[in-house]
Motif scaffolding. Structure first.
Motif, mmCIF file in Angstrom:
data_model
loop_
_atom_site.group_PDB
_atom_site.id
_atom_site.type_symbol
_atom_site.label_atom_id
_atom_site.label_comp_id
_atom_site.label_asym_id
_atom_site.label_seq_id
_atom_site.Cartn_x
_atom_site.Cartn_y
_atom_site.Cartn_z
ATOM 1 N N GLU A 16 0.832 -1.208 0.000
ATOM 2 C CA GLU A 16 0.000 0.000 0.000
ATOM 3 C C GLU A 16 0.865 1.255 0.000
ATOM 4 O O GLU A 16 0.555 2.237 -0.684
ATOM 5 N N ILE A 17 1.964 1.244 0.731
ATOM 6 C CA ILE A 17 2.879 2.387 0.739
ATOM 7 C C ILE A 17 3.512 2.573 -0.636
ATOM 8 O O ILE A 17 3.662 3.705 -1.114
ATOM 9 N N ALA A 18 3.871 1.488 -1.305
ATOM 10 C CA ALA A 18 4.403 1.593 -2.671
ATOM 11 C C ALA A 18 3.367 2.218 -3.602
ATOM 12 O O ALA A 18 3.703 3.065 -4.452
ATOM 13 N N GLN A 19 2.097 1.854 -3.443
ATOM 14 C CA GLN A 19 1.030 2.441 -4.250
ATOM 15 C C GLN A 19 0.840 3.919 -3.921
ATOM 16 O O GLN A 19 0.626 4.740 -4.825
ATOM 17 N N LEU A 84 8.480 0.077 9.154
ATOM 18 C CA LEU A 84 7.150 0.174 9.751
ATOM 19 C C LEU A 84 7.216 -0.012 11.255
ATOM 20 O O LEU A 84 7.940 -0.876 11.755
ATOM 21 N N ASP A 85 6.441 0.822 11.948
ATOM 22 C CA ASP A 85 6.298 0.705 13.390
ATOM 23 C C ASP A 85 4.840 1.010 13.718
ATOM 24 O O ASP A 85 4.461 2.173 13.914
ATOM 25 N N GLY A 86 4.018 -0.010 13.682
ATOM 26 C CA GLY A 86 2.592 0.177 13.922
ATOM 27 C C GLY A 86 1.962 0.982 12.802
ATOM 28 O O GLY A 86 2.033 0.605 11.640
ATOM 29 N N ASP A 87 1.385 2.133 13.181
ATOM 30 C CA ASP A 87 0.705 2.981 12.201
ATOM 31 C C ASP A 87 1.584 4.116 11.685
ATOM 32 O O ASP A 87 1.087 5.095 11.131
ATOM 33 N N VAL A 88 2.900 3.980 11.864
ATOM 34 C CA VAL A 88 3.861 4.974 11.376
ATOM 35 C C VAL A 88 4.900 4.266 10.522
ATOM 36 O O VAL A 88 5.398 3.199 10.884
ATOM 37 N N ALA A 89 5.200 4.863 9.379
ATOM 38 C CA ALA A 89 6.221 4.322 8.487
ATOM 39 C C ALA A 89 7.170 5.445 8.092
ATOM 40 O O ALA A 89 6.745 6.602 7.938
ATOM 41 N N TYR A 112 13.241 11.596 -1.855
ATOM 42 C CA TYR A 112 12.230 12.006 -0.884
ATOM 43 C C TYR A 112 12.491 11.256 0.415
ATOM 44 O O TYR A 112 12.756 10.049 0.406
ATOM 45 N N ASP A 113 12.384 11.958 1.530
ATOM 46 C CA ASP A 113 12.340 11.339 2.850
ATOM 47 C C ASP A 113 10.895 11.442 3.315
ATOM 48 O O ASP A 113 10.329 12.544 3.368
ATOM 49 N N ASP A 114 10.310 10.296 3.625
ATOM 50 C CA ASP A 114 8.879 10.218 3.918
ATOM 51 C C ASP A 114 8.610 9.777 5.349
ATOM 52 O O ASP A 114 9.298 8.903 5.877
ATOM 53 N N VAL A 115 7.579 10.379 5.920
ATOM 54 C CA VAL A 115 6.939 9.867 7.128
ATOM 55 C C VAL A 115 5.481 9.671 6.746
ATOM 56 O O VAL A 115 4.837 10.595 6.238
ATOM 57 N N MET A 116 4.992 8.466 6.941
ATOM 58 C CA MET A 116 3.626 8.138 6.563
ATOM 59 C C MET A 116 2.883 7.611 7.781
ATOM 60 O O MET A 116 3.466 6.901 8.597
ATOM 61 N N HIS A 117 1.609 7.982 7.877
ATOM 62 C CA HIS A 117 0.758 7.514 8.975
ATOM 63 C C HIS A 117 -0.444 6.780 8.394
ATOM 64 O O HIS A 117 -0.956 7.173 7.349
ATOM 65 N N ASP A 120 -7.424 6.221 9.367
ATOM 66 C CA ASP A 120 -8.673 5.563 8.982
ATOM 67 C C ASP A 120 -8.407 4.349 8.082
ATOM 68 O O ASP A 120 -9.094 4.135 7.085
ATOM 69 N N GLY A 121 -7.360 3.610 8.432
ATOM 70 C CA GLY A 121 -7.044 2.384 7.711
ATOM 71 C C GLY A 121 -6.256 2.561 6.421
ATOM 72 O O GLY A 121 -5.954 1.577 5.751
ATOM 73 N N ARG A 122 -5.906 3.793 6.043
ATOM 74 C CA ARG A 122 -5.177 4.055 4.797
ATOM 75 C C ARG A 122 -3.874 4.785 5.094
ATOM 76 O O ARG A 122 -3.833 5.662 5.953
ATOM 77 N N TRP A 123 -2.823 4.455 4.352
ATOM 78 C CA TRP A 123 -1.552 5.146 4.507
ATOM 79 C C TRP A 123 -1.603 6.494 3.798
ATOM 80 O O TRP A 123 -2.092 6.590 2.671
#
Length: 158
Positions: A16-19, A84-89, A112-117, A120-123
């Motif tokens: 999902e993160i790749a998408q 990945l660490d739970g709901d944080v990537a 790019y340096d990314d922080v993703m959360h 609601d179930g989506r990255w």
């Protein structure tokens, strides 16, 4: 030891993160601003030519400022990493950027340096910071041409 369910969830999150990262490039390049901005959390941050925070500021920056910088542009991202660490990537992804400004073709690269959360179930991107290595007219090549504002690397540096 991780269960098969844990391992499957990890793979699903990575895909999902790749998408998410791919949609970023496609939606930005086709200037589908509403869908593009939805890739960020409501308080998401983009740091590049300037830092902007929140959906309204992101929309204004990308829909008004970015098109003034280039008549057309294309982003190509590869070599993505993610932790990945739970709901944080967090992760980094390499980027090649091609553009046309005032009829001149430009080539650029960076990452790019990314922080993703997970929201609601989506990255979504909580923050995305771009670092350019160079920006150069295609006809001149990029050797020894750092991105404006970035000091050139010393000769022989990797």
């Amino acid at each position: 030891m991780k269960t098969i369910e844990d391992r499957l969830k990890l793979v699903e999150d990575q895909l999902e993160i790749a998408q998410l990262r791919a949609h970023y490039c496609h939606l930005l390049d086709t200037r589908r601003w509403d869908e593009f901005i939805a890739l960020f959390t409501p308080d998401g941050v983009f740091e590049g030519l300037e830092a902007v925070c929140g959906h309204d500021a992101l929309h204004a920056f990308f829909s008004e400022r970015v098109p003034k910088l280039a008549e057309d542009f294309w982003h190509f991202c590869t070599n993505g990493t993610v932790d990945l660490d739970g709901d944080v990537a967090t992760g980094r992804i390499s980027m090649e950027y091609l553009s046309v400004t005032d009829g001149v073709s430009f080539v650029s690269a960076g990452h790019y340096d990314d922080v993703m959360h997970r929201v609601d179930g989506r990255w979504r991107f909580a923050s995305r910071k771009i670092t350019f290595y160079f920006l150069s007219p295609l006809s001149e090549g990029w050797a020894g041409r750092p991105f404006p504002g970035r000091a050139p690397a010393p000769r022989g540096a990797a």
